[in-house]
Design a protein around this motif. Structure first.
Motif, PDB file in Angstrom:
ATOM      1  N   VAL A 382       0.758  -1.446  -0.059  1.00  0.00           N
ATOM      2  CA  VAL A 382      -0.005   0.151   0.159  1.00  0.00           C
ATOM      3  C   VAL A 382       1.018   1.013   0.003  1.00  0.00           C
ATOM      4  CG1 VAL A 382      -1.857   1.284   1.216  1.00  0.00           C
ATOM      5  CG2 VAL A 382      -2.030  -1.402   1.386  1.00  0.00           C
ATOM      6  N   THR A 383       0.341   2.282  -1.030  1.00  0.00           N
ATOM      7  CA  THR A 383       1.414   3.460  -0.983  1.00  0.00           C
ATOM      8  C   THR A 383       0.462   4.540  -0.352  1.00  0.00           C
ATOM      9  OG1 THR A 383       2.453   2.527  -2.864  1.00  0.00           O
ATOM     10  CG2 THR A 383       2.710   5.002  -2.450  1.00  0.00           C
ATOM     11  N   GLU A 384       1.266   5.213   0.476  1.00  0.00           N
ATOM     12  CA  GLU A 384       0.601   6.536   0.929  1.00  0.00           C
ATOM     13  C   GLU A 384       1.100   7.764   0.036  1.00  0.00           C
ATOM     14  OE1 GLU A 384       0.040   8.427   5.385  1.00  0.00           O
ATOM     15  OE2 GLU A 384       1.996   8.278   4.831  1.00  0.00           O
ATOM     16  N   LEU A 385      -0.023   8.516  -0.475  1.00  0.00           N
ATOM     17  CA  LEU A 385       0.111   9.496  -1.330  1.00  0.00           C
ATOM     18  C   LEU A 385       0.046  10.901  -0.557  1.00  0.00           C
ATOM     19  CD1 LEU A 385      -1.429   8.066  -4.393  1.00  0.00           C
ATOM     20  CD2 LEU A 385       0.801   8.136  -3.958  1.00  0.00           C
ATOM     21  N   ARG A 386      -0.793  10.857   0.437  1.00  0.00           N
ATOM     22  CA  ARG A 386      -0.953  11.958   1.322  1.00  0.00           C
ATOM     23  C   ARG A 386      -0.603  11.692   2.546  1.00  0.00           C
ATOM     24  NH1 ARG A 386      -5.106  13.269   4.746  1.00  0.00           N
ATOM     25  NH2 ARG A 386      -6.679  11.717   3.922  1.00  0.00           N
ATOM     26  N   PRO A 387       0.447  12.434   3.169  1.00  0.00           N
ATOM     27  CA  PRO A 387       0.551  12.225   4.646  1.00  0.00           C
ATOM     28  C   PRO A 387      -0.332  12.124   5.620  1.00  0.00           C
ATOM     29  CG  PRO A 387       1.979  13.827   3.594  1.00  0.00           C
ATOM     30  CD  PRO A 387       1.059  13.720   2.712  1.00  0.00           C
ATOM     31  N   GLY A 388      -0.489  11.115   6.238  1.00  0.00           N
ATOM     32  CA  GLY A 388      -1.503  10.964   7.369  1.00  0.00           C
ATOM     33  C   GLY A 388      -2.619  10.156   7.141  1.00  0.00           C
ATOM     34  N   ALA A 389      -2.994   9.854   5.523  1.00  0.00           N
ATOM     35  CA  ALA A 389      -3.827   9.288   5.015  1.00  0.00           C
ATOM     36  C   ALA A 389      -3.773   7.737   5.345  1.00  0.00           C
ATOM     37  CB  ALA A 389      -3.897   9.492   3.396  1.00  0.00           C
ATOM     38  N   LEU A 390      -2.812   7.107   5.387  1.00  0.00           N
ATOM     39  CA  LEU A 390      -2.504   5.729   5.760  1.00  0.00           C
ATOM     40  C   LEU A 390      -2.947   5.320   7.238  1.00  0.00           C
ATOM     41  CD1 LEU A 390      -1.809   2.833   5.346  1.00  0.00           C
ATOM     42  CD2 LEU A 390       0.670   3.619   5.885  1.00  0.00           C
ATOM     43  N   ALA A 391      -2.626   6.341   8.218  1.00  0.00           N
ATOM     44  CA  ALA A 391      -2.989   6.175   9.589  1.00  0.00           C
ATOM     45  C   ALA A 391      -4.483   6.169   9.754  1.00  0.00           C
ATOM     46  CB  ALA A 391      -2.147   7.289  10.552  1.00  0.00           C
ATOM     47  N   GLU A 392      -5.115   7.197   8.904  1.00  0.00           N
ATOM     48  CA  GLU A 392      -6.459   7.556   9.263  1.00  0.00           C
ATOM     49  C   GLU A 392      -7.294   6.301   8.601  1.00  0.00           C
ATOM     50  OE1 GLU A 392      -9.787  10.404   6.948  1.00  0.00           O
ATOM     51  OE2 GLU A 392      -7.778  10.783   6.945  1.00  0.00           O
ATOM     52  N   ALA A 393      -6.974   5.723   7.443  1.00  0.00           N
ATOM     53  CA  ALA A 393      -7.485   4.783   6.905  1.00  0.00           C
ATOM     54  C   ALA A 393      -7.410   3.523   7.642  1.00  0.00           C
ATOM     55  CB  ALA A 393      -7.111   4.428   5.540  1.00  0.00           C
ATOM     56  N   SER A 394      -6.275   3.109   8.050  1.00  0.00           N
ATOM     57  CA  SER A 394      -5.854   1.969   8.886  1.00  0.00           C
ATOM     58  C   SER A 394      -6.687   1.738  10.185  1.00  0.00           C
ATOM     59  CB  SER A 394      -4.281   1.750   9.009  1.00  0.00           C
ATOM     60  OG  SER A 394      -4.039   0.496   9.592  1.00  0.00           O
ATOM     61  N   ARG A 395      -6.995   2.985  10.616  1.00  0.00           N
ATOM     62  CA  ARG A 395      -7.480   2.935  12.200  1.00  0.00           C
ATOM     63  C   ARG A 395      -9.057   2.883  11.819  1.00  0.00           C
ATOM     64  NH1 ARG A 395      -4.230   7.419  13.437  1.00  0.00           N
ATOM     65  NH2 ARG A 395      -5.997   8.879  12.643  1.00  0.00           N
ATOM     66  N   ALA A 396      -9.510   3.221  10.624  1.00  0.00           N
ATOM     67  CA  ALA A 396     -10.811   3.125  10.383  1.00  0.00           C
ATOM     68  C   ALA A 396     -11.396   1.664  10.018  1.00  0.00           C
ATOM     69  CB  ALA A 396     -11.406   4.070   9.170  1.00  0.00           C
ATOM     70  N   PHE A 397     -10.647   1.182   9.189  1.00  0.00           N
ATOM     71  CA  PHE A 397     -10.872  -0.217   8.712  1.00  0.00           C
ATOM     72  C   PHE A 397     -10.732  -1.176   9.962  1.00  0.00           C
ATOM     73  CE2 PHE A 397     -10.843   1.274   4.644  1.00  0.00           C
ATOM     74  CZ  PHE A 397     -11.185   0.357   3.718  1.00  0.00           C
ATOM     75  N   ARG A 398      -9.968  -0.936  10.941  1.00  0.00           N
ATOM     76  CA  ARG A 398      -9.560  -1.992  12.054  1.00  0.00           C
ATOM     77  C   ARG A 398     -10.941  -2.140  12.998  1.00  0.00           C
ATOM     78  NH1 ARG A 398      -5.982  -5.959  13.016  1.00  0.00           N
ATOM     79  NH2 ARG A 398      -5.296  -5.955  15.114  1.00  0.00           N
ATOM     80  N   GLY A 399     -11.226  -3.324  13.326  1.00  0.00           N
ATOM     81  CA  GLY A 399     -12.514  -3.813  13.993  1.00  0.00           C
ATOM     82  C   GLY A 399     -11.917  -3.928  15.560  1.00  0.00           C
ATOM     83  N   ASP A 400     -12.765  -3.934  16.412  1.00  0.00           N
ATOM     84  CA  ASP A 400     -12.553  -4.157  17.800  1.00  0.00           C
ATOM     85  C   ASP A 400     -12.289  -5.685  18.222  1.00  0.00           C
ATOM     86  OD1 ASP A 400     -15.321  -4.636  17.634  1.00  0.00           O
ATOM     87  OD2 ASP A 400     -15.709  -3.767  19.529  1.00  0.00           O
ATOM     88  N   VAL A 401     -12.796  -6.547  17.402  1.00  0.00           N
ATOM     89  CA  VAL A 401     -12.518  -7.998  17.364  1.00  0.00           C
ATOM     90  C   VAL A 401     -11.901  -8.429  16.114  1.00  0.00           C
ATOM     91  CG1 VAL A 401     -14.296  -8.140  19.396  1.00  0.00           C
ATOM     92  CG2 VAL A 401     -14.920  -8.597  16.573  1.00  0.00           C
ATOM     93  N   GLN A 402     -11.303  -9.297  16.112  1.00  0.00           N
ATOM     94  CA  GLN A 402     -10.669 -10.019  15.149  1.00  0.00           C
ATOM     95  C   GLN A 402     -11.654 -10.803  14.163  1.00  0.00           C
ATOM     96  OE1 GLN A 402      -7.239 -10.249  13.800  1.00  0.00           O
ATOM     97  NE2 GLN A 402      -7.404  -8.145  14.726  1.00  0.00           N
ATOM     98  N   PRO A 403     -11.780 -10.764  12.794  1.00  0.00           N
ATOM     99  CA  PRO A 403     -12.805 -11.406  12.299  1.00  0.00           C
ATOM    100  C   PRO A 403     -12.414 -12.896  12.205  1.00  0.00           C
ATOM    101  CG  PRO A 403     -10.967 -10.244  10.720  1.00  0.00           C
ATOM    102  CD  PRO A 403     -10.730  -9.860  11.925  1.00  0.00           C
ATOM    103  N   TRP A 404     -13.408 -13.730  11.971  1.00  0.00           N
ATOM    104  CA  TRP A 404     -13.176 -15.201  12.018  1.00  0.00           C
ATOM    105  C   TRP A 404     -14.318 -16.011  11.092  1.00  0.00           C
ATOM    106  CZ3 TRP A 404     -16.089 -18.532  15.693  1.00  0.00           C
ATOM    107  CH2 TRP A 404     -15.612 -19.887  15.577  1.00  0.00           C
ATOM    108  N   LEU A 405     -13.684 -16.930  10.412  1.00  0.00           N
ATOM    109  CA  LEU A 405     -14.409 -17.989   9.708  1.00  0.00           C
ATOM    110  C   LEU A 405     -14.761 -18.999  10.533  1.00  0.00           C
ATOM    111  CD1 LEU A 405     -16.145 -18.606   7.177  1.00  0.00           C
ATOM    112  CD2 LEU A 405     -14.135 -19.763   6.523  1.00  0.00           C
ATOM    113  N   SER A 406     -16.083 -19.071  11.185  1.00  0.00           N
ATOM    114  CA  SER A 406     -16.595 -20.211  11.893  1.00  0.00           C
ATOM    115  C   SER A 406     -16.531 -21.479  11.628  1.00  0.00           C
ATOM    116  CB  SER A 406     -17.700 -19.939  12.937  1.00  0.00           C
ATOM    117  OG  SER A 406     -18.998 -19.653  11.923  1.00  0.00           O
ATOM    118  N   HIS A 407     -16.840 -21.815  10.317  1.00  0.00           N
ATOM    119  CA  HIS A 407     -16.759 -23.059   9.714  1.00  0.00           C
ATOM    120  C   HIS A 407     -16.387 -23.110   8.106  1.00  0.00           C
ATOM    121  CE1 HIS A 407     -20.544 -22.673   7.738  1.00  0.00           C
ATOM    122  NE2 HIS A 407     -21.126 -22.067   8.446  1.00  0.00           N
ATOM    123  N   GLY A 408     -15.812 -24.057   7.799  1.00  0.00           N
ATOM    124  CA  GLY A 408     -15.160 -24.132   6.486  1.00  0.00           C
ATOM    125  C   GLY A 408     -16.681 -24.421   5.414  1.00  0.00           C
TER     126      GLY A 408
END
Length: 409
Positions: A382-408
């Motif tokens: 991932v390439t940051e083209l505007r300073p600060g954009a990476l931190a902003e987006a990364s925080r926003a996408f992150r959840g408070d619990v880890q995603p998980w597939l419960s069954h195949g």
């Protein structure tokens, strides 16, 4: 080579499934398992590539609903039963099936496709990113214990036959699934999958058992497991093989684990699929005795990018322009402005200057809130083209619990 790709017909299912089994190199499944998968197969979503009168490629999809960050249940295509015969490798068979499948998904109600990969390297070139991880463990219960939370003694454990307990277990699962991204709502027929217990598939273990955990007469959790016998000259060393475990609150979860770790004549509890932030990591008095390991699980492909990004919420406010590369589904390529927060989001085409540059694969990996954009940027993806954009987006996408597939699937 002249091949033909066409939608599967009912009369061809046996050959279709037989070719799938042959491609994966294993023995034929027990009749009861094979019969259930035949019932669950969606023929109109199943593809076969024919070379003359022989099937040489297979692919299918299930119509799922998947929890995304924010709790919405999003329609998702569960890509499955993908195989190519060894005589037809590297001849474009897989690419033709992926092309047809993603074109079909694009025209339907599902903005994302998901799969579990036998070989993850295969699917990255079709835009799938590693969206969830799964935790495996082999817990030595002779050298670590489960912490006893206040109230665990009030939880009643009761062994119930698998089928008799199914309705209560499914009610618990239905309440848990919306709480964690990546979990699949149980579609009709899928409640029968955890009940499959053919003797030929037990790998030396006994029959599968189900223990339900009750509080004041209400089922608030369950665990399905079997015991594999392992005796030596020094005595019993049996292993509890955990299939699945769910609970509606921490006390019941701790009580279930105390039960599993104290079954007579056993010395280990082994499982292959729990969330990487599972509470067990904090319940064990010595986590090193868990012999933990992590591997990839669900791979995510954004098919209709704007719709997919609008379907979830974002942990922190975000307003970024994404320059997206997507060679296999070019309708996603270009610039998109994503604006959102915990209440909702919009994602629309724009001609504004880009803030981040990445491929659809990296977006798919970050979509459910697991692997971060920051981590992928540190890997040069991932390439940051505007300073600060990476931190902003990364925080926003992150959840408070880890995603998980419960069954195949």
């Amino acid at each position: 080579m002249t091949t033909e790709l066409r939608v599967l017909e009912q009369d061809d299912w046996e050959e279709f499934y037989g070719r799938l089994e042959r491609a994966f190199g294993g023995p034929a499944e027990p009749p009861e398992e094979r019969a259930l998968w035949r019932e669950l197969t969606e023929l109109e979503r199943s593809l076969a590539v024919w070379d003359g009168g022989e099937i040489v490629g297979t692919a299918g999809a299930f119509s799922f609903r998947m929890t995304v960050p924010g709790g919405a249940s999003l329609p998702a295509a569960g890509v499955t039963m993908v195989s190519v015969q060894p005589t037809h490798r590297r001849r474009g068979v897989l690419t033709s099936m992926m092309r047809r499948q993603l074109d079909d998904v694009r025209e339907g109600p599902e903005p994302v496709a998901v799969l579990t990969a036998s070989e993850p390297a295969i699917y990255g070139r079709f835009g799938y990113g590693m969206g969830t991880l799964q935790l495996r463990a082999n817990v030595d219960t002779t050298r670590t214990a489960v912490r006893a939370l206040p109230g665990v003694d009030d939880v009643r454990m009761r062994l119930v036959p698998l089928e008799a307990a199914s309705e209560a277990c499914e009610a618990v699962y239905a309440r848990v699934a919306p709480t964690r991204p990546g979990m699949l709502a149980r579609q009709p027929g899928w409640e029968r999958v955890p009940l499959l217990d053919a003797p030929g598939s037990r790998d030396g273990a006994g029959e599968r058992l189900c223990v339900v955990a009750e509080v004041d007469g209400e089922v608030r959790g369950y665990a399905r497991y079997s015991v594999k016998l392992s005796w030596s000259s020094f005595g019993p060393d049996n292993i509890v093989k955990l299939s699945d475990v769910e609970a509606l609150d921490p006390v019941v979860y701790a009580a279930l684990w105390r039960y599993l770790s104290s079954i007579d004549l056993t010395s280990r509890v082994a499982f292959y699929n729990r969330p990487v932030d599972d509470p067990l990591l904090h319940l064990l008095t010595d986590v090193r005795r868990g012999e933990l390991a992590v591997r990839d699980s669900l791979h995510v492909r954004l098919v209709n990018l704007g719709e997919a990004l609008e379907a979830r919420t974002y942990t922190a406010p975000v307003d970024v322009v994404l320059e997206v590369e997507d060679g296999f589904c070019p309708w996603n390529a270009g610039r998109w402005r994503l604006s959102g927060d915990a209440k909702g989001a919009t994602c629309e085409r724009t001609t504004d200057a880009a803030d981040l540059a990445l491929s659809v694969k990296e977006l798919g990996a970050a979509y459910l809130g697991g692997p971060t954009l920051r981590g992928q940027a540190d890997a040069g993806l991932v390439t940051e083209l505007r300073p600060g954009a990476l931190a902003e987006a990364s925080r926003a996408f992150r959840g408070d619990v880890q995603p998980w597939l419960s069954h195949g699937f």
